[in-house]
Design a protein around this motif. Structure first.
Motif, PDB file in Angstrom:
ATOM      1  N   VAL A 183      52.059  58.325  97.665  1.00 36.71           N
ATOM      2  CA  VAL A 183      50.613  58.452  97.849  1.00 36.71           C
ATOM      3  C   VAL A 183      50.361  59.694  98.682  1.00 36.71           C
ATOM      4  N   ASN A 184      49.434  60.534  98.236  1.00 38.04           N
ATOM      5  CA  ASN A 184      49.072  61.747  98.960  1.00 38.04           C
ATOM      6  C   ASN A 184      47.601  61.641  99.323  1.00 38.04           C
ATOM      7  N   ILE A 185      47.311  61.639 100.618  1.00 34.72           N
ATOM      8  CA  ILE A 185      45.940  61.527 101.118  1.00 34.72           C
ATOM      9  C   ILE A 185      45.588  62.842 101.799  1.00 34.72           C
ATOM     10  N   LYS A 186      44.490  63.436 101.396  1.00 34.05           N
ATOM     11  CA  LYS A 186      44.013  64.668 102.028  1.00 34.05           C
ATOM     12  C   LYS A 186      42.775  64.325 102.845  1.00 34.05           C
ATOM     13  N   THR A 187      42.755  64.821 104.074  1.00 32.89           N
ATOM     14  CA  THR A 187      41.654  64.525 104.979  1.00 32.89           C
ATOM     15  C   THR A 187      41.338  65.778 105.796  1.00 32.89           C
ATOM     16  N   ALA A 193      40.085  64.672 111.634  1.00 29.66           N
ATOM     17  CA  ALA A 193      39.220  63.525 111.325  1.00 29.66           C
ATOM     18  C   ALA A 193      39.856  62.195 111.709  1.00 29.66           C
ATOM     19  N   LEU A 194      41.182  62.149 111.760  1.00 30.42           N
ATOM     20  CA  LEU A 194      41.882  60.901 112.062  1.00 30.42           C
ATOM     21  C   LEU A 194      42.768  61.073 113.287  1.00 30.42           C
ATOM     22  N   GLU A 241      48.044  53.523 110.927  1.00 34.95           N
ATOM     23  CA  GLU A 241      47.461  52.340 110.295  1.00 34.95           C
ATOM     24  C   GLU A 241      47.300  52.543 108.785  1.00 34.95           C
ATOM     25  N   ILE A 242      46.847  53.706 108.377  1.00 34.11           N
ATOM     26  CA  ILE A 242      46.697  54.003 106.944  1.00 34.11           C
ATOM     27  C   ILE A 242      48.055  53.950 106.255  1.00 34.11           C
ATOM     28  N   ILE A 243      49.072  54.513 106.886  1.00 34.62           N
ATOM     29  CA  ILE A 243      50.415  54.501 106.299  1.00 34.62           C
ATOM     30  C   ILE A 243      50.906  53.066 106.127  1.00 34.62           C
ATOM     31  N   HIS A 244      50.757  52.241 107.168  1.00 36.71           N
ATOM     32  CA  HIS A 244      51.222  50.851 107.096  1.00 36.71           C
ATOM     33  C   HIS A 244      50.439  50.049 106.054  1.00 36.71           C
ATOM     34  N   ALA A 271      38.221  62.884 115.343  1.00 32.11           N
ATOM     35  CA  ALA A 271      38.886  61.753 115.986  1.00 32.11           C
ATOM     36  C   ALA A 271      38.970  61.985 117.487  1.00 32.11           C
ATOM     37  N   LYS A 272      38.855  60.903 118.221  1.00 29.01           N
ATOM     38  CA  LYS A 272      39.044  60.913 119.666  1.00 29.01           C
ATOM     39  C   LYS A 272      40.437  60.368 119.922  1.00 29.01           C
TER      40      LYS A 272
END
Length: 70
Positions: free
Chosen positions: A4-8, A12-13, A20-23, A68-69
């Motif tokens: 899975v390839n997620i571009k952001t 932003a994260l 968390e997204i990976i898990h 993201a903070k």
């Protein structure tokens, strides 16, 4: 091997959000492919620099309120 390839947008994260997204993504794929897929599942989160992408013919810059903070 599921991949899975997620571009952001860059910034932003937070690191915790990426983890968390990976898990969660890995868990979702294991539901489809079985537990045997877990050690072979790759989740790649790529951060795109501001100005490196656009939408509707407009170059996108991430507003500060969406960063993201840590």
């Amino acid at each position: 091997m599921p991949f899975v390839n997620i571009k952001t947008p860059q910034g932003a994260l937070s690191t915790a959000q990426k983890e968390e997204i990976i898990h969660k993504t890995t868990d979702m794929l294991v539901e489809y492919f079985s537990e045997a897929a877990r050690p072979h599942t790759m989740v790649l989160i790529e951060e795109v620099l501001d100005g490196g992408y656009g939408r509707a013919d407009e170059v996108f810059i991430l507003p500060d309120e969406y960063r993201a903070k840590e």
